[in-house]
Design an enzyme around this catalytic site. Structure first.
Site, PDB file in Angstrom:
ATOM      1  CB  CYS A  79      -1.001  -0.053   1.148  1.00 15.76           C
ATOM      2  SG  CYS A  79      -2.414   1.011   0.823  1.00 15.76           S
ATOM      3  CG  HIS A 178      -3.161  -2.832   4.253  1.00 17.11           C
ATOM      4  ND1 HIS A 178      -2.105  -2.165   4.821  1.00 17.11           N
ATOM      5  CD2 HIS A 178      -3.909  -1.893   3.636  1.00 17.11           C
ATOM      6  CE1 HIS A 178      -2.196  -0.881   4.559  1.00 17.11           C
ATOM      7  NE2 HIS A 178      -3.287  -0.688   3.838  1.00 17.11           N
ATOM      8  CD  GLU A 180       0.110  -4.849   6.049  1.00 15.57           C
ATOM      9  OE1 GLU A 180       0.170  -5.591   5.039  1.00 15.57           O
ATOM     10  OE2 GLU A 180      -0.133  -3.632   5.988  1.00 15.57           O
TER      11      GLU A 180
HETATM   12  N1  GLN Z   1      -3.554   6.512   1.109  1.00 15.41           N
HETATM   13  C1  GLN Z   1      -2.293   6.251   1.731  1.00 15.41           C
HETATM   14  C2  GLN Z   1      -1.179   7.058   1.088  1.00 15.41           C
HETATM   15  O1  GLN Z   1      -1.374   7.709   0.138  1.00 15.41           O
HETATM   16  C3  GLN Z   1      -1.948   4.781   1.675  1.00 15.41           C
HETATM   17  C4  GLN Z   1      -2.948   4.017   2.474  1.00 15.41           C
HETATM   18  C5  GLN Z   1      -2.443   2.740   3.072  1.00 15.41           C
HETATM   19  O2  GLN Z   1      -1.233   2.476   3.152  1.00 15.41           O
HETATM   20  N2  GLN Z   1      -3.398   2.002   3.558  1.00 15.41           N
HETATM   21  O3  GLN Z   1      -0.100   7.031   1.584  1.00 15.41           O
END
Ligand code: GLN
Length: 195
Positions: A79, A178, A180
């Site tokens: 992410c 995610h 994790e």
């Molecule tokens: N929206 C977040 C960002 O731009 C990422 C979100 C996440 O890691 N769950 O950093």
């Protein structure tokens, strides 16, 4: 067995450490140059990419991570971690501010942050993943989307065969969700197989 560093500046690093524990893989939390010296691989967790990138620069870790990647060390970004490893960061229409930090440019993809919408638009999805027999139940939270994929990048999983969510280029793995935050350690296992 490799020792995996988990970048522990912000975000859900503790959950990655617990997942590695379930695979009996040794891990160490990374917050300094010194701690980067004795690892075989690195995970950059989900969280807030702007905060993590600010801290990477503040603690002067960015160039060392880039150098380690160039030696072939496996690195996985989940992410926010995927955003940080990308080549360019674009913005969804609702965002008009310029992202202040340059990503690490370790995988040839461009990323649009928060492309699925806001926190309230978070969702779960059963993904087919190359290398896994059964679907993987994945959690997407303010997830980024890939807007451009370079020709040397492999797609290992997509939503409905159209939105890529796990990609790999040589020693760099990224996922927009995610793993994790589940009780399913199979994506962590896929990363460990890269050693
Ligand atoms: N929206 C977040 C960002 O731009 C990422 C979100 C996440 O890691 N769950 O950093």
């Amino acid at each position: 067995m490799p020792v995996i560093g988990v970048l522990s500046l912000q975000g859900d690093f503790a959950e990655h450490v617990l997942m590695l524990d379930t695979l009996e893989v040794n891990s160490t939390e990374i917050r300094s140059q010194d701690s980067l010296q004795n690892i075989d691989g690195l995970i950059i967790p989900g969280g807030e990419s702007t905060a993590i990138m600010r801290l990477l620069e503040l603690y002067d870790l960015k160039n060392t991570i880039i150098s380690l990647a160039k030696t072939g060390m496996p690195i996985w970004g989940t992410c926010a971690g995927m955003i940080i490893l990308s080549k360019n960061i674009l913005h969804s229409e609702s965002q008009n501010k310029i992202h202040k930090y340059d990503p690490l440019n370790l995988i040839d993809i461009d990323i649009t942050r928060n492309a699925f919408g806001r926190q309230i638009d978070s969702f779960e999805f059963d993904l087919d993943v190359e290398g896994l027999t059964d679907p993987y139940h994945s959690i997407f939270i303010r997830a980024p989307q890939v807007s451009r994929i370079g020709k040397n990048v492999e797609v290992l999983s997509s939503i409905n065969d159209s939105t890529p969510v796990i990609l790999k280029q040589d020693n760099i793995l990224v996922s927009s969700f995610h793993p994790e935050l589940t009780h399913d350690n199979r994506i962590h296992e896929l990363f460990i197989k890269m050693f």
